[in-house]
Write a protein that holds these residues in place. Structure first.
Motif, short mmCIF file in Angstrom:
data_model
loop_
_atom_site.label_atom_id
_atom_site.label_comp_id
_atom_site.label_asym_id
_atom_site.label_seq_id
_atom_site.Cartn_x
_atom_site.Cartn_y
_atom_site.Cartn_z
N ASN A 107 0.08 -2.26 -11.63
CA ASN A 107 0.42 -3.67 -11.79
C ASN A 107 1.91 -3.93 -11.61
O ASN A 107 2.32 -4.92 -10.97
N THR A 108 2.73 -3.07 -12.21
CA THR A 108 4.19 -3.29 -12.12
C THR A 108 4.69 -3.01 -10.70
O THR A 108 5.64 -3.66 -10.24
N LYS A 168 3.02 -3.67 -8.03
CA LYS A 168 2.68 -4.91 -7.31
C LYS A 168 3.69 -6.00 -7.62
O LYS A 168 4.04 -6.81 -6.75
N GLY A 169 4.18 -6.02 -8.87
CA GLY A 169 5.22 -6.99 -9.25
C GLY A 169 6.49 -6.77 -8.45
O GLY A 169 7.17 -7.73 -8.06
N GLU A 208 6.04 -8.19 -5.00
CA GLU A 208 6.10 -9.65 -5.00
C GLU A 208 7.53 -10.17 -5.19
O GLU A 208 7.89 -11.24 -4.69
N ALA A 209 8.35 -9.42 -5.93
CA ALA A 209 9.71 -9.87 -6.24
C ALA A 209 10.70 -9.63 -5.09
O ALA A 209 11.69 -10.36 -4.96
N GLU A 215 14.64 -10.23 -11.89
CA GLU A 215 13.17 -10.10 -11.86
C GLU A 215 12.74 -8.78 -11.23
O GLU A 215 11.87 -8.08 -11.77
N HIS A 227 10.72 -5.54 -13.22
CA HIS A 227 9.47 -4.87 -12.84
C HIS A 227 9.67 -3.36 -12.77
O HIS A 227 8.78 -2.59 -13.14
#
Length: 207
Positions: free
Chosen positions: A91-92, A94-95, A98-99, A69, A73
């Protein structure tokens, strides 16, 4: 009459000798030409050797970490920047943030935990800069350059579920160069975007 016969025989002998010498010379020349052609063919084949022969292959260390994951990203981030899309890059990034906490570190040794913590901290810093800089794609690309070094160490030392390609762009950063990682050999340069999308070459394979 004897003199005439002798002269004719002498001329015939000279002609046969000359013919034999010409045949031998021709045979030698043909052999030499065949050898030269063979050498040219071999050199041509070497010149056409695919770039793959020059690519370094690295066997990544395997651990229990599942980086799928997180790495996904990262690749989406390179795609966003290759398309000059600074908002998607936000956006990516931020991904990625989060990962990072989701990585299972239970199977890590003490040394691996320390190494991962250092890489995690660095990746988090660069991802945060990218996420905070919508509208400033040059700054986002600067942090992708630094983040790519972290991801390279991460995959090399903690494993990858599939082959990853390290692609180098020699022109970025005042010709100092920079690399990015990709699932594909296809060149989509995230540092120059659409302006020079195909600038780069595969340097390494991480397996």
């Amino acid at each position: 009459m004897k003199i005439l016969v002798f002269s004719l025989l002498a001329i015939g002998t000279l002609a046969l000798t000359s013919c034999k010498e010409n045949k031998e010379q021709k045979s030698t020349t043909e052999t030499s030409m065949q050898h030269d052609m063979s050498m040219m063919s071999d050199n041509s084949a070497m010149g056409d050797m695919p770039m793959d022969e020059k690519v370094t292959v690295i066997d990544a260390k395997k651990t229990s970490a599942n980086l799928t994951e997180l790495y996904s990203h990262y690749t989406h981030l390179t795609f966003a920047l290759s398309g000059d899309d600074d908002k998607e890059a936000v956006n990516t990034a931020k991904g990625i943030l989060e990962a990072l906490p989701k990585i299972n570190k239970k199977g890590f040794s003490a040394e691996q935990k320390k190494e991962y913590a250092e890489l995690e901290s660095s990746i988090k810093e660069h991802a945060q800069h990218i996420a905070d800089n919508a509208g400033n794609i040059d700054h986002q690309r600067e942090h992708l350059d630094l983040m790519s070094e972290d991801f390279y160490d991460l995959l090399k030392d903690f494993g990858t579920s599939k082959t990853v390609y390290k692609i180098f762009c020699p022109m970025y950063n005042d010709n100092k160069g920079a690399f990015w990682l990709s699932d594909s050999r296809e060149i989509k340069n995230p540092y120059y975007g659409k302006k020079m999308a195909s600038c780069g070459e595969v340097q390494e394979e991480i397996k």
